[in-house]
Design an enzyme around this catalytic site. Sequence first.
Site, PDB file in Angstrom:
ATOM      1  N   SER A  88       0.848  -1.187   0.000  1.00 55.74           N
ATOM      2  CA  SER A  88       0.000   0.000   0.000  1.00 55.74           C
ATOM      3  C   SER A  88       0.893   1.249   0.000  1.00 55.74           C
ATOM      4  CB  SER A  88      -0.961  -0.034   1.184  1.00 55.74           C
ATOM      5  OG  SER A  88      -1.991   0.897   1.022  1.00 55.74           O
ATOM      6  N   ASP A  92      -8.459  -5.342  -5.946  1.00 57.15           N
ATOM      7  CA  ASP A  92      -8.016  -4.187  -5.162  1.00 57.15           C
ATOM      8  C   ASP A  92      -8.585  -2.922  -5.800  1.00 57.15           C
ATOM      9  OD1 ASP A  92      -6.799  -2.235  -3.692  1.00 57.15           O
ATOM     10  OD2 ASP A  92      -4.754  -2.936  -4.018  1.00 57.15           O
ATOM     11  N   HIS A 141      -7.006  -5.777  -1.634  1.00 50.03           N
ATOM     12  CA  HIS A 141      -5.859  -4.998  -1.174  1.00 50.03           C
ATOM     13  C   HIS A 141      -4.959  -5.799  -0.234  1.00 50.03           C
ATOM     14  CE1 HIS A 141      -3.805  -1.195  -0.957  1.00 50.03           C
ATOM     15  NE2 HIS A 141      -3.950  -1.080   0.344  1.00 50.03           N
TER      16      HIS A 141
END
Length: 395
Positions: free
Chosen positions: A250, A331, A363
């Site tokens: 991320s 995601d 994600h």
Amino acid sequence: METPGYEADTNRIYIHTIATRETISIAHDWELSPHSLVWSKDDRTLYSITGKRGRNLVIAVDVDTGHRQELTTSGSAGSVRPAGNQAALYIYSNVDQPGDIHMLDLVSGKSKQLTEVNKEKLKDVHLSPAEEFWFNGAKGDKVHGWLLRPYGFERRKKYPIALLIHGGPQQASVQGFMHSQWNPNMYASAGFVTVVINFHGSSTYGQNFTDSIRHRWGDYPYVDIMRGIDYVTSRYSFADKSRMAALGGSFGGYMVNWLNGHTDEFKCFVSHDGKFNTISGYYGTDELWFPEWDLGTPWQGAGRAILEVNNPERFASSFKTPTLFIHGEKDFRIPITESLGAWTMLRRRNIPARLVYFPDEDHWINKMGNSIRWYTEVIDWIAKWTNTTPPYHIR
């Protein structure tokens, strides 16, 4: 939270009396951010789980005065519940200890472990404790980090470094046991000195420290990471600066892409669900308030300038380090096109790159088999490029 549109603002405690419709603030001067609250048996105290300096602590808040008292001092606590008037139950974990139920004596302040859920499973498993360190980072601020020594550690030997970069960015790598892809002991057990740094923007160090990353995604964290690595390699003689890998997911994946355009000190990178282009990343995400607060909107002059200043893609011509990209098709926070774009760029420039694609993940990596595959790919990649032979068979 009092700031509209800011997901990492301080959590404030309010008590609303239904009968009178009166709402009052408790401990409003507190610079830390409580995660959860539970009443004591006599309704005079709130027990909170609150992050402080890379730890999640049980902290008691007096309802009348707002006075705070730390009831635990190390590791990570969770799920606190009162057990009568003089005790509380909570889940305690540490980097080398999965969660177990503990009983806290509220009179003496002592804790007693009640369960050993994973005792049999852990009897043949190596888990390194985390050592903390502090160094001077960006703005002259003190920055905090954790270090784990590798399996079979011998002080006179040199070991490769695995730098784990947390997501958020308004999160923190805490002194607790992790069950996701970022458990630092997975890398220590593979023979790496494992380093995590809670750079500017991290939580648990006060709101000013967290807020400082706004408009500066590629600035302060980069300075902190590079200074932190310099500190570790100068302080710990067994940490080999010539054999370093950096990994992140991320925001950590974003920072890996940023590092790739700004330094050649790492032998390889791993970018999991990382943003490559802040402009396309804005238009493709499901969470618009987050980039709008942290960076800006691309159709406005000031916002566009901030997004471009913090855009890893702007430095694509400087990327030179072999990179493993991992992404899930589902995601929607950071769409797969971000990893595809960075992977394509490296491949077209004949820089070693590998893309691992999970069509059934989002994600995060949520499925057990996929998690095993994830670790296999990652450890195999960083071992290859740092010339490391793990103490166990990878593939």
